[in-house]
Design an enzyme around this catalytic site. Structure first.
Site, PDB file in Angstrom:
ATOM      1  N   SER A   1     -14.381 -38.853 -16.284  1.00 41.35           N
ATOM      2  CA  SER A   1     -14.944 -39.167 -17.603  1.00 41.35           C
ATOM      3  C   SER A   1     -15.124 -40.673 -17.740  1.00 41.35           C
ATOM      4  O   SER A   1     -15.762 -41.287 -16.883  1.00 41.35           O
ATOM      5  CB  SER A   1     -14.033 -38.581 -18.686  1.00 41.35           C
TER       6      SER A   1
ATOM      7  N   HIS B   1     -18.588 -36.683 -17.489  1.00 46.67           N
ATOM      8  CA  HIS B   1     -18.947 -36.619 -18.911  1.00 46.67           C
ATOM      9  C   HIS B   1     -19.983 -37.687 -19.210  1.00 46.67           C
ATOM     10  O   HIS B   1     -19.750 -38.869 -18.940  1.00 46.67           O
ATOM     11  CB  HIS B   1     -17.723 -36.859 -19.788  1.00 46.67           C
TER      12      HIS B   1
ATOM     13  N   ASP C   1      -9.634 -33.028 -20.528  1.00 44.41           N
ATOM     14  CA  ASP C   1     -10.445 -32.043 -19.804  1.00 44.41           C
ATOM     15  C   ASP C   1     -10.043 -32.030 -18.328  1.00 44.41           C
ATOM     16  O   ASP C   1      -9.723 -33.069 -17.757  1.00 44.41           O
ATOM     17  CB  ASP C   1     -11.929 -32.404 -19.959  1.00 44.41           C
TER      18      ASP C   1
END
Lengths: 274, 186
Positions: free
Chosen positions: B11, B38, B131
């Site tokens: 991310s 992401h 996540d």
């Protein structure tokens, strides 16, 4: 081929039961997607195996409704992929302007946000008065929601930004009335939208239409089912009609890819050849 | 060991971290690599082209129904979840965000663990959310190998820390050792 594990067998049987009892056919949906949706429902409902859900599916109507709702994707937004709507204005509207009456089929419209987006765009282009949008979905709960045209106020910021990025010509706030929680789509946008229950998997050709939108629906289907639905779209479109798919959906695997020409390959907009 | 594929979740700080790993893998690297990074829903994947120029392997966005093959690094498209089918092809999904993310690392890792079982390597890199932790645990449960970037070397340590606390990961490695480790595994 390796033996299936128990969960896969249970999922196959569950899909078979859904089809036999309720007539909805998810047997040709992509496995990973179906498994995710079913396991989500299993955890939410507190069951340990898919077999326990089988009993509930057959004997508990409200559980069955929840599961059927889970299996259709109802996530959508107004002017999703603004560049797509920009391309509709630039590349499709000039074609639509040549028709005295315009019929648009929005297949898999879910809760209607994109059908309303199209109604806004066509209003701004002066075409909505002579257009009928047939917005269809197999999910009655989503359709009922769509008809109401009510969405949560906290989405307005995102929708306004989408609308502006799509080349909107007005203020987005012209198209709804809002209170503290809700925004309601204006009546004049609803006038020429016909909401109807139609199942792409089990129902047949819809109507003779000038444009079909089916965005982010076919991604859930296995290739054979994708081909079947593509044949239905082809038969539903007039010659020179336009097919719009989701931004990551191509015609790569379709048997009909040569029957269309690219109108905007980046936005997955295709024109049926004469 | 016969590893068949690598999945990577990353991310914030992701591009820098990926650039310290992916360009060092050779052209004949035997495992396909699938990455969830992401990004903003509106991203047009501009950075994929520049990564492709820097890497020996072919870097591309994953297409729906595409067969997963060695020689490639596949990136999840912006605003879609990316799933792996049992027949080693990709599926896309627009369902709701998971862990506030679409694409979600958990969604990719969970489906890839089903498809590849103990033939899968999972790697969690820098990121400021949680996540991937559940997905990495699933890979471990299915017999795959799990690796996490040492949080000390991560631009944003949260994602590695969550992953480490969610299951007993096999290896915790500083960023600059990861590419060498991946080369030695297969």
């Amino acid at each position: 081929m390796a033996a299936k594990d128990s969960t896969e067998i249970e999922i196959d049987l569950l899909l078979e039961a859904i089809y036999q009892k309720y007539g909805y056919d998810f047997r040709q949906y992509s496995d990973a997607h179906i498994k995710r949706r079913i396991m989500n429902r299993m955890v939410l409902s507190g069951y340990n195996t898919v077999s326990e859900m089988q009993f509930q599916l057959l004997h508990n109507k409200s559980f069955a409704n929840d599961l059927l709702h889970d299996l259709s994707i109802t996530v959508t937004e107004m002017f999703r992929d603004p560049n797509f709507y920009r391309s509709v204005r630039e590349k499709i509207v000039p074609i639509l302007k040549t028709y005295p009456f315009i019929k648009i089929w929005h297949a898999g419209c879910s809760t209607g946000e994109e059908a309303y987006s199209m109604a806004i765009l066509l209003t701004e282009e002066g075409l909505m008065e002579r257009t009928t949008i047939y917005a269809t979905d197999f999910n009655q709960r989503a359709l009922d929601e769509a008809k109401q045209g009510i969405f949560s106020n906290n989405l307005i910021k995102e929708y306004t930004s989408n609308y502006q990025a799509s080349g909107g010509r007005s203020a987005f706030s012209d198209y709804y009335t809002a209170d503290d929680n809700m925004a309601i789509i204006g009546q004049n946008l609803k006038k020429n939208i016909v909401w109807a229950n139609h199942n792409l998997v089990t129902d047949s050709v819809f109507a003779e239409v000038h444009m079909i939108l089916c965005r982010n629906v076919l991604i859930y289907f296995k290739r054979e089912l994708q081909n079947k639905v593509h044949r239905m779209f082809y038969e539903s479109l007039i010659n020179g009609g336009v097919l719009c798919l989701g931004s990551k959906e191509g015609m790569y695997f379709s048997e009909l890819k040569d029957a269309y020409q690219d109108l905007d390959p980046r936005q997955k907009i295709f024109k049926k050849k004469y | 060991m016969g590893y068949e594929a690598i999945v990577i979740g990353v991310s914030s700080g992701g591009l820098n971290a990926l650039m310290k790993i992916l360009p060092f893998l050779p052209e004949n690297y035997p495992c396909p690599i699938v990455v969830v990074q992401h990004v903003s829903p509106r991203s047009d994947g501009y950075w994929i082209e520049s990564m492709n120029r820097t890497c020996n392997l072919n870097v591309k966005e994953a297409d729906e129904k595409e067969k997963i093959e060695r020689g490639n690094i596949y990136m999840a498209p912006a605003n879609y979840h990316l799933l792996v089918e049992k027949d080693k092809t990709f599926s896309l999904s627009t369902e709701a965000r998971v862990n506030f993310a679409r694409p979600s690392i958990d969604v990719l890792f969970g489906s890839a663990a089903d498809a590849y079982g103990d033939g899968l390597i999972g790697l969690i890199l820098t990121g400021s959310n949680s996540d991937g932790a559940i997905g990495l645990r699933k890979i471990k449960e299915e017999g795959g190998l799990t690796i996490v970037q040492d949080p000390e070397t991560a631009e944003s340590p949260s994602m590695p820390l969550y992953a480490i606390s969610a299951s007993s990961v096999d290896h915790i490695l500083p960023l600059d050792e990861i590419s060498g480790f991946l080369k030695g595994l297969v």
